[in-house]
Design a protein around this motif. Structure first.
Motif, PDB file in Angstrom:
ATOM      1  N   MET A 121       0.822  -1.200   0.000  1.00 28.28           N
ATOM      2  CA  MET A 121       0.000   0.000   0.000  1.00 28.28           C
ATOM      3  C   MET A 121       0.864   1.261   0.000  1.00 28.28           C
ATOM      4  O   MET A 121       0.561   2.239  -0.684  1.00 28.28           O
ATOM      5  N   ILE A 122       1.949   1.240   0.773  1.00 32.00           N
ATOM      6  CA  ILE A 122       2.834   2.396   0.823  1.00 32.00           C
ATOM      7  C   ILE A 122       3.461   2.651  -0.542  1.00 32.00           C
ATOM      8  O   ILE A 122       3.556   3.799  -0.992  1.00 32.00           O
ATOM      9  N   LEU A 123       3.864   1.574  -1.215  1.00 31.05           N
ATOM     10  CA  LEU A 123       4.481   1.747  -2.531  1.00 31.05           C
ATOM     11  C   LEU A 123       3.472   2.274  -3.549  1.00 31.05           C
ATOM     12  O   LEU A 123       3.824   3.076  -4.429  1.00 31.05           O
ATOM     13  N   LEU A 124       2.218   1.844  -3.445  1.00 36.36           N
ATOM     14  CA  LEU A 124       1.194   2.353  -4.346  1.00 36.36           C
ATOM     15  C   LEU A 124       0.949   3.834  -4.109  1.00 36.36           C
ATOM     16  O   LEU A 124       0.846   4.617  -5.065  1.00 36.36           O
ATOM     17  N   LEU A 125       0.865   4.236  -2.853  1.00 40.31           N
ATOM     18  CA  LEU A 125       0.710   5.656  -2.530  1.00 40.31           C
ATOM     19  C   LEU A 125       1.893   6.467  -3.041  1.00 40.31           C
ATOM     20  O   LEU A 125       1.730   7.581  -3.558  1.00 40.31           O
ATOM     21  N   ALA A 126       3.086   5.903  -2.904  1.00 41.99           N
ATOM     22  CA  ALA A 126       4.277   6.597  -3.372  1.00 41.99           C
ATOM     23  C   ALA A 126       4.239   6.794  -4.887  1.00 41.99           C
ATOM     24  O   ALA A 126       4.574   7.860  -5.407  1.00 41.99           O
ATOM     25  N   ALA A 127       3.809   5.747  -5.605  1.00 40.78           N
ATOM     26  CA  ALA A 127       3.730   5.839  -7.063  1.00 40.78           C
ATOM     27  C   ALA A 127       2.694   6.873  -7.504  1.00 40.78           C
ATOM     28  O   ALA A 127       2.935   7.669  -8.429  1.00 40.78           O
ATOM     29  N   LEU A 128       1.533   6.880  -6.860  1.00 41.42           N
ATOM     30  CA  LEU A 128       0.495   7.847  -7.207  1.00 41.42           C
ATOM     31  C   LEU A 128       0.938   9.271  -6.903  1.00 41.42           C
ATOM     32  O   LEU A 128       0.673  10.196  -7.683  1.00 41.42           O
ATOM     33  N   ALA A 129       1.614   9.448  -5.779  1.00 39.04           N
ATOM     34  CA  ALA A 129       2.107  10.777  -5.433  1.00 39.04           C
ATOM     35  C   ALA A 129       3.117  11.256  -6.468  1.00 39.04           C
ATOM     36  O   ALA A 129       3.082  12.408  -6.911  1.00 39.04           O
ATOM     37  N   GLY A 130       4.022  10.368  -6.884  1.00 38.85           N
ATOM     38  CA  GLY A 130       5.006  10.735  -7.891  1.00 38.85           C
ATOM     39  C   GLY A 130       4.379  11.112  -9.214  1.00 38.85           C
ATOM     40  O   GLY A 130       4.780  12.085  -9.857  1.00 38.85           O
ATOM     41  N   LEU A 131       3.362  10.360  -9.623  1.00 38.65           N
ATOM     42  CA  LEU A 131       2.687  10.641 -10.888  1.00 38.65           C
ATOM     43  C   LEU A 131       2.010  12.013 -10.857  1.00 38.65           C
ATOM     44  O   LEU A 131       2.153  12.808 -11.788  1.00 38.65           O
ATOM     45  N   CYS A 132       1.269  12.274  -9.798  1.00 39.87           N
ATOM     46  CA  CYS A 132       0.499  13.522  -9.722  1.00 39.87           C
ATOM     47  C   CYS A 132       1.395  14.754  -9.694  1.00 39.87           C
ATOM     48  O   CYS A 132       1.167  15.718 -10.420  1.00 39.87           O
ATOM     49  N   VAL A 133       2.425  14.724  -8.854  1.00 41.65           N
ATOM     50  CA  VAL A 133       3.241  15.929  -8.731  1.00 41.65           C
ATOM     51  C   VAL A 133       4.099  16.154  -9.966  1.00 41.65           C
ATOM     52  O   VAL A 133       4.313  17.289 -10.397  1.00 41.65           O
ATOM     53  N   ALA A 134       4.583  15.083 -10.598  1.00 39.04           N
ATOM     54  CA  ALA A 134       5.401  15.252 -11.793  1.00 39.04           C
ATOM     55  C   ALA A 134       4.588  15.824 -12.949  1.00 39.04           C
ATOM     56  O   ALA A 134       5.085  16.642 -13.727  1.00 39.04           O
ATOM     57  N   ALA A 135       3.340  15.397 -13.075  1.00 33.72           N
ATOM     58  CA  ALA A 135       2.485  15.922 -14.136  1.00 33.72           C
ATOM     59  C   ALA A 135       2.275  17.423 -13.993  1.00 33.72           C
ATOM     60  O   ALA A 135       2.175  18.151 -14.985  1.00 33.72           O
ATOM     61  N   MET A 136       2.247  17.908 -12.749  1.00 31.66           N
ATOM     62  CA  MET A 136       2.029  19.338 -12.511  1.00 31.66           C
ATOM     63  C   MET A 136       3.306  20.161 -12.588  1.00 31.66           C
ATOM     64  O   MET A 136       3.276  21.314 -13.003  1.00 31.66           O
ATOM     65  N   THR A 137       4.423  19.573 -12.201  1.00 35.29           N
ATOM     66  CA  THR A 137       5.629  20.384 -12.021  1.00 35.29           C
ATOM     67  C   THR A 137       6.635  20.304 -13.159  1.00 35.29           C
ATOM     68  O   THR A 137       7.436  21.222 -13.346  1.00 35.29           O
ATOM     69  N   THR A 138       6.635  19.237 -13.948  1.00 34.32           N
ATOM     70  CA  THR A 138       7.622  19.100 -15.017  1.00 34.32           C
ATOM     71  C   THR A 138       7.626  20.264 -16.001  1.00 34.32           C
ATOM     72  O   THR A 138       8.691  20.744 -16.392  1.00 34.32           O
ATOM     73  N   PRO A 139       6.466  20.809 -16.425  1.00 35.92           N
ATOM     74  CA  PRO A 139       6.495  21.899 -17.398  1.00 35.92           C
ATOM     75  C   PRO A 139       7.186  23.159 -16.904  1.00 35.92           C
ATOM     76  O   PRO A 139       7.573  24.004 -17.710  1.00 35.92           O
ATOM     77  N   VAL A 140       7.354  23.316 -15.600  1.00 34.02           N
ATOM     78  CA  VAL A 140       7.982  24.538 -15.088  1.00 34.02           C
ATOM     79  C   VAL A 140       9.368  24.263 -14.523  1.00 34.02           C
ATOM     80  O   VAL A 140       9.917  25.056 -13.772  1.00 34.02           O
ATOM     81  N   GLY A 141       9.960  23.133 -14.908  1.00 36.38           N
ATOM     82  CA  GLY A 141      11.334  22.870 -14.545  1.00 36.38           C
ATOM     83  C   GLY A 141      11.543  22.334 -13.156  1.00 36.38           C
ATOM     84  O   GLY A 141      12.652  22.382 -12.639  1.00 36.38           O
ATOM     85  N   VAL A 142      10.517  21.817 -12.527  1.00 41.35           N
ATOM     86  CA  VAL A 142      10.620  21.253 -11.189  1.00 41.35           C
ATOM     87  C   VAL A 142      10.372  19.760 -11.285  1.00 41.35           C
ATOM     88  O   VAL A 142       9.427  19.317 -11.934  1.00 41.35           O
ATOM     89  N   SER A 143      11.219  18.970 -10.632  1.00 40.31           N
ATOM     90  CA  SER A 143      11.110  17.522 -10.761  1.00 40.31           C
ATOM     91  C   SER A 143       9.877  16.959 -10.080  1.00 40.31           C
ATOM     92  O   SER A 143       9.421  15.882 -10.406  1.00 40.31           O
ATOM     93  N   GLY A 144       9.334  17.642  -9.105  1.00 40.99           N
ATOM     94  CA  GLY A 144       8.237  17.117  -8.314  1.00 40.99           C
ATOM     95  C   GLY A 144       8.682  16.747  -6.913  1.00 40.99           C
ATOM     96  O   GLY A 144       7.863  16.639  -5.999  1.00 40.99           O
ATOM     97  N   ALA A 145       9.992  16.559  -6.729  1.00 40.54           N
ATOM     98  CA  ALA A 145      10.517  16.210  -5.408  1.00 40.54           C
ATOM     99  C   ALA A 145      10.223  17.295  -4.386  1.00 40.54           C
ATOM    100  O   ALA A 145      10.073  17.008  -3.197  1.00 40.54           O
ATOM    101  N   VAL A 146      10.114  18.524  -4.843  1.00 38.03           N
ATOM    102  CA  VAL A 146       9.824  19.621  -3.921  1.00 38.03           C
ATOM    103  C   VAL A 146       8.488  19.426  -3.222  1.00 38.03           C
ATOM    104  O   VAL A 146       8.301  19.847  -2.081  1.00 38.03           O
ATOM    105  N   LEU A 147       7.536  18.791  -3.882  1.00 36.85           N
ATOM    106  CA  LEU A 147       6.235  18.544  -3.292  1.00 36.85           C
ATOM    107  C   LEU A 147       6.140  17.169  -2.622  1.00 36.85           C
ATOM    108  O   LEU A 147       5.175  16.898  -1.912  1.00 36.85           O
ATOM    109  N   LEU A 148       7.127  16.322  -2.838  1.00 33.35           N
ATOM    110  CA  LEU A 148       7.098  14.989  -2.259  1.00 33.35           C
ATOM    111  C   LEU A 148       7.710  14.936  -0.863  1.00 33.35           C
ATOM    112  O   LEU A 148       7.496  13.968  -0.133  1.00 33.35           O
TER     113      LEU A 148
END
Length: 266
Positions: free
Chosen positions: A1-28
């Motif tokens: 369950m933790i790994l699934l949550l981690a994968a979903l979190a990574g997908l959501c933040v990367a989709a929002m942040t990649t266009p502006v030069g942010v990897s998504g780690a800032v929100l993770l």
């Protein structure tokens, strides 16, 4: 369950942040600390692992779509290498205290987000009128900025691009697409070098433990982020530069507020 949550979190933040030069780690970071229960320097190392897995996909798409990026990404990458090692060393020593770490992260994110939200977008230069930073990559100023951002990015675990991209946009007048390429390049190099440094420090017992990443969580977040980065890079082409700036400002401010809230309640 933790790994699934981690994968979903990574997908959501990367989709929002990649266009502006942010990897998504800032929100993770808040997700790791508040939801997944990670602690210590391992939080920073796990975020860097996320970057290593997810960033290349989005960077490749952005590099193909951003014309005239020049040597800026190479200058930034070269400066990031030694500074990433220094940043990891700072994290396992001076920033091993959780309150100090979260306080620094909150200050960085809130300050950067505020600057983006209150500063007006600069007009895009016409043909032949670009600044030296656009034509030649910025040279020494760019190297100094990238090195500083890599040091801080490796220490907090955001990679550096989330600091460098808005700095290039606000202070350097770069177009958002060019800043995104330089930012994600810095993030990838910082993450690879910083991740190796954290693993070595953990192995030899240097500084606070645990310093090695949670490999399962990091890879799961990165796998989700890889897909999200592809989606985000495609969506980013449909948005104007002003919207990209505002999106970055809102996301970074939200990350800073979440970190500050965690510090206040922790």
């Amino acid at each position: 369950m933790i790994l699934l949550l981690a994968a979903l979190a990574g997908l959501c933040v990367a989709a929002m942040t990649t266009p502006v030069g942010v990897s998504g780690a800032v929100l993770l970071l808040p997700v790791q600390i508040g939801v997944l229960g990670l602690h210590g320097p391992a939080v920073s190392a796990t975020n860097l692992l996320y970057n290593v897995v997810s960033t290349p996909f989005g960077l490749g798409r952005l590099a193909r779509s951003a014309h005239g990026a020049g040597i800026g990404p190479l200058v930034a990458a070269g400066a990031a290498v030694p500074c990433a090692v220094a940043g990891a060393a700072v994290r396992v020593t001076w920033l091993a205290d959780p309150a100090l770490f979260r306080g620094l992260l909150a200050v960085l994110m809130l300050g950067m987000g505020a600057r983006l939200l209150v500063t007006r977008a600069r007009p895009r230069p016409g043909p032949g009128t670009g600044s030296p930073g656009h034509r030649h990559g910025g040279g020494l100023p760019l190297a100094a900025a990238a090195g500083t951002c890599a040091l801080l990015g490796a220490a907090v675990g955001i990679g550096g691009g989330s600091l460098l991209a808005p700095l290039l946009i606000v202070a350097g007048g770069w177009a958002a697409s060019r800043a995104a390429v330089a930012g994600l390049t810095t993030t990838l190099v910082t993450s690879v070098v910083g991740l190796c440094a954290y693993a070595v420090f953990d192995r030899i017992g240097f500084g606070a433990a645990p310093a090695a990443p949670d490999w399962g969580v990091g890879v799961a977040m990165g796998a989700g982020g890889a897909l999200g980065a592809l989606v985000g890079a495609a969506l980013g082409r449909r948005l104007g530069e002003r919207r990209l700036r505002l999106l970055l400002g809102v996301l970074v401010t939200a990350a800073g507020a979440a970190t500050l809230a965690g510090l206040a309640t922790g």
